[in-house]
Write an enzyme that holds these catalytic residues in place. Structure first.
Site, PDB file in Angstrom:
ATOM      1  N   GLU A  64     109.513 121.073   4.159  1.00  0.00           N
ATOM      2  CA  GLU A  64     108.873 120.455   3.102  1.00  0.00           C
ATOM      3  C   GLU A  64     107.439 120.877   3.341  1.00  0.00           C
ATOM      4  O   GLU A  64     106.899 121.115   4.297  1.00  0.00           O
ATOM      5  CB  GLU A  64     108.647 118.903   3.647  1.00  0.00           C
ATOM      6  CG  GLU A  64     110.267 118.143   3.588  1.00  0.00           C
ATOM      7  CD  GLU A  64     110.030 116.677   4.295  1.00  0.00           C
ATOM      8  OE1 GLU A  64     109.589 115.976   3.842  1.00  0.00           O
ATOM      9  OE2 GLU A  64     110.351 116.604   5.313  1.00  0.00           O
ATOM     10  N   ARG A 289     115.849 119.168  18.439  1.00  0.00           N
ATOM     11  CA  ARG A 289     114.739 119.828  18.089  1.00  0.00           C
ATOM     12  C   ARG A 289     113.909 120.387  19.428  1.00  0.00           C
ATOM     13  O   ARG A 289     114.207 119.955  20.341  1.00  0.00           O
ATOM     14  CB  ARG A 289     113.823 118.973  17.246  1.00  0.00           C
ATOM     15  CG  ARG A 289     113.409 117.658  17.718  1.00  0.00           C
ATOM     16  CD  ARG A 289     112.894 116.610  16.867  1.00  0.00           C
ATOM     17  NE  ARG A 289     111.420 117.144  16.112  1.00  0.00           N
ATOM     18  CZ  ARG A 289     111.298 117.208  15.111  1.00  0.00           C
ATOM     19  NH1 ARG A 289     112.055 117.078  14.286  1.00  0.00           N
ATOM     20  NH2 ARG A 289     110.240 117.804  14.931  1.00  0.00           N
ATOM     21  N   LYS A 299     104.352 117.884  12.506  1.00  0.00           N
ATOM     22  CA  LYS A 299     103.512 117.967  11.352  1.00  0.00           C
ATOM     23  C   LYS A 299     102.376 116.907  11.217  1.00  0.00           C
ATOM     24  O   LYS A 299     101.212 116.919  10.798  1.00  0.00           O
ATOM     25  CB  LYS A 299     104.050 118.390  10.172  1.00  0.00           C
ATOM     26  CG  LYS A 299     104.575 120.032  10.075  1.00  0.00           C
ATOM     27  CD  LYS A 299     105.072 120.178   8.579  1.00  0.00           C
ATOM     28  CE  LYS A 299     106.554 119.498   8.356  1.00  0.00           C
ATOM     29  NZ  LYS A 299     107.192 120.032   7.164  1.00  0.00           N
TER      30      LYS A 299
END
Ligand code: ATP
Ligand code: MG
Length: 593
Positions: A64, A289, A299
């Protein structure tokens, strides 16, 4: 090669492999390693054998564009591009750009630059979820017509209240049974801009009592009267990420739709869309992750650090962003190597920052030219060295790679050495310079300290007076006498001034996300993560060093020319990584008392 004595040896000893240290001694050569387990690789290999996707492998990296990429993304990039390459397939690059309020063209550009820098290429396979907005809209219409989606007039808060909890089923919206005709009309008018933001949403009609919250009539479309960085003002309704992501994968014929564990609970929803729409079904596989100690990989949090000025920007060399570590001097090879070493599994873990640093050292050790630089200068005058004489001494560029050759380093009567390489009243095992003590200057001579000049008022040491032994040129004494230390140095009148930035961990706690009430990750920001040293002195050969180039400053660590702030005549170096892990040493010293 001459034996340079214990202190020198300690400081230059290549690197320690934390993996090897942890697992105990084994005879694995430093430059090779067996790949760590990667269960996704095994799945793809099985699928190839069983011809599941007709022998095709098609992966994608789908960021994104709402922030810069971080090293967690590198794991995903290496995995997706790596598997495609390994099995003769392809990897698409797709921006999942469904939320214009958080997205920015700056992010789009940085993300592409970072993926290229990491060493991956998507040829002409650059896609955007926004390219599929029309198709996604048509699919939404299809769902409405089949009474599998409805327009809801509840507010966001009401929808939340109706959703229920893990232990309590949700409640149907009073608008759930609008007719298909009414829904179609409202949805078209939503698209036409007749309603304000938040007035209406389109929801899937699934099951408000589902144990999986994602299945409780999730929102598919919301009204957002905002310009999109690609579609401009064409749309005022935007698909939700969950509605766009799986169908985008389907449209691209992705075989293995690889994502992180938090999407495991979203998989039933993605499959619901695919099945209800009757379209191609990619296989979703979730993996854990990446988390790394002493930093944060999110982020949202990194954006906070930037916005609140805790760092100088997304590319601050202390940031775990790819832009940050690139600027700091980490190499793509080191990062790819790191990603291979950590493997791919399903269990959450915190990877030790030392492993990343190890990979960086290992790579730079092979490629970085050795030079001498003095960070905290102390002036040394060689009393018996002829005034005005300059000798050009031979220095080895890289003991790991003889093809890198040698260079000349000027030596003269006035030098700088490192302040910490001298002690006026040294403890017993201090082998470096001290009054009456002899040391070797790298590539040059033995010198001995004969006097210490101090500032009359402050008492601070201003200069050392030394003598040299002309017989020891090149580092050995004909009479066979030994010295225990070899120091780096620069010639005062030849050296180039520079600013050097030393970086330390950005956080003081291994897992900054582990915070108690009243704390958050920012509680653990390390106030001493940046130290600026000035003036420092580097070999004259560095005067024209190009931005981004890496060097090993002998005995000190790996440094690179800062790509943003360095100028000819005003050099700025970033410390990429120390030669050995001083942090671990301090921690261990603390533990053992
Ligand atoms: P963040 O939580 O940092 O915002 P994200 O998952 O929202 O990350 P995306 O831009 O959606 O970021 O990520 C693109 C791809 O990178 C996704 O497939 C995502 O699963 C993967 N990814 C993101 N963070 C990590 C991580 N820490 N480790 C491995 N893969 C990651
Ligand atoms: Mg995401």
């Amino acid at each position: 090669m001459t034996n340079h004595g214990s202190v020198w040896d300690k400081n230059t000893a290549g690197t320690e492999d934390p993996v090897q240290l942890k697992k105990g001694a084994h005879s694995m050569a430093k430059t090779e390693f067996t790949p760590s387990p990667n269960f996704i690789r095994n799945i793809v290999a099985e699928d190839m054998k069983s011809n599941k996707f007709g022998g095709r492998v098609m992966t994608r990296f789908p960021p994104e564009p709402n922030g810069y990429l971080h090293i967690g993304h590198a794991k995903s990039i290496c995995l997706n591009f790596g598997l495609a390459a390994e099995f003769g397939g392809l990897c698409n690059f797709r921006f999942d750009d469904t939320n214009p309020s958080k997205e920015d063209i700056e992010y789009v550009e940085s993300i592409m630059a970072d993926v290229r820098w990491l060493g991956f290429d998507w040829d002409d396979r650059l896609y955007y979820a926004s390219d599929y907005f029309e198709q996604l809209y048509l699919w939404a219409v299809q769902l409405i017509k089949e009474e599998k989606a409805y327009v809801d007039s509840l507010s966001a808060d009401e929808i939340r209240e109706h959703r229920g909890t893990l232990s309590k089923p949700g409640k149907d919206s009073p608008y759930r049974n609008r007719t298909a005709a009414e829904n179609l009309d409202l949805f078209e008018r939503m698209r036409a801009g007749e309603f304000e933001d938040g007035a209406l949403v389109l929801r899937a009609k699934i099951d408000m009592a589902s144990p999986n919250l994602n299945m409780r009539d999730p929102v598919l479309y919301r009204i957002k009267k905002e310009s999109h960085h690609r579609t401009g003002d064409k749309w005022c309704i935007y698909p939700m990420y969950d509605y766009a992501h799986g169908q985008s994968d389907s449209l691209e014929g992705i075989t293995h739709s690889i994502c992180t564990m938090e999407y495991e609970d979203h998989r039933p929803l993605y499959e619901w869309f695919i099945e209800e729409l009757g379209i191609y079904h990619p296989q979703q596989i979730e993996f854990a992750r990446l988390n790394i100690s002493y930093t944060v990989l999110s982020k949202r949090r990194l954006l906070k650090l930037v916005e609140e000025g805790h760092v100088a920007g997304w590319d601050d060399p202390r940031m775990p962003t790819l832009a940050g570590i690139h600027r700091r001097g980490y190499t793509p090879e080191a990062i790819r190597n790191f990603c291979e070493r950590i493997g791919v599994g399903k269990a959450e873990s915190l990877v030790d920052m030392q492993l990343l640093e190890y990979c960086v050292r290992e790579d730079l050790n092979k490629r970085a030219q050795r030079v001498m630089a003095v960070l905290r200068p102390l002036r040394v005058v060689i009393e018996n060295y002829p005034d005005g004489l300059v000798e050009e001494l031979d220095a080895v560029n890289n003991p790991e790679d003889s093809s890198m050759g040698t260079r000349k380093v000027p030596f003269s009567r006035v030098l700088y050495i490192e302040r910490e390489d001298f002690m006026e009243a040294p403890p017993p095992k201090f082998y470096r310079l001290a009054p009456g003590q002899e040391v070797r200057l790298r590539y040059a001579y033995f010198i001995k300290c004969v006097d210490v000049v101090k500032n009359k008022i402050t008492g601070e040491i201003e200069e050392l007076r030394c003598t040299y032994d002309p017989e020891t040129r090149g580092g050995g004494a004909p009479d066979g006498r030994q010295v225990k230390a070899t120091l780096h140095w620069v010639s005062a009148s030849h050296a180039v001034e520079a600013e050097v930035r030393l970086y330390d961990r950005l956080f003081t706690k291994p897992n900054p996300s582990d915070a108690k009430d009243g704390e958050d990750f920012r509680t653990f920001i390390n106030p001493d993560s940046l130290q600026v040293l000035k003036p420092c002195y580097v070999e004259p050969g560095l005067a024209e060093a190009s931005p981004g180039s890496s060097y090993q400053f002998e005995r000190l660590g790996y440094f690179c020319v800062d790509s943003k702030d360095s100028r000819q005549g005003a050099l700025v170096f970033n410390r990429t990584v120390t030669l050995r892990d001083t942090w671990a040493k301090i921690m261990n010293a603390g533990k053992t008392g």
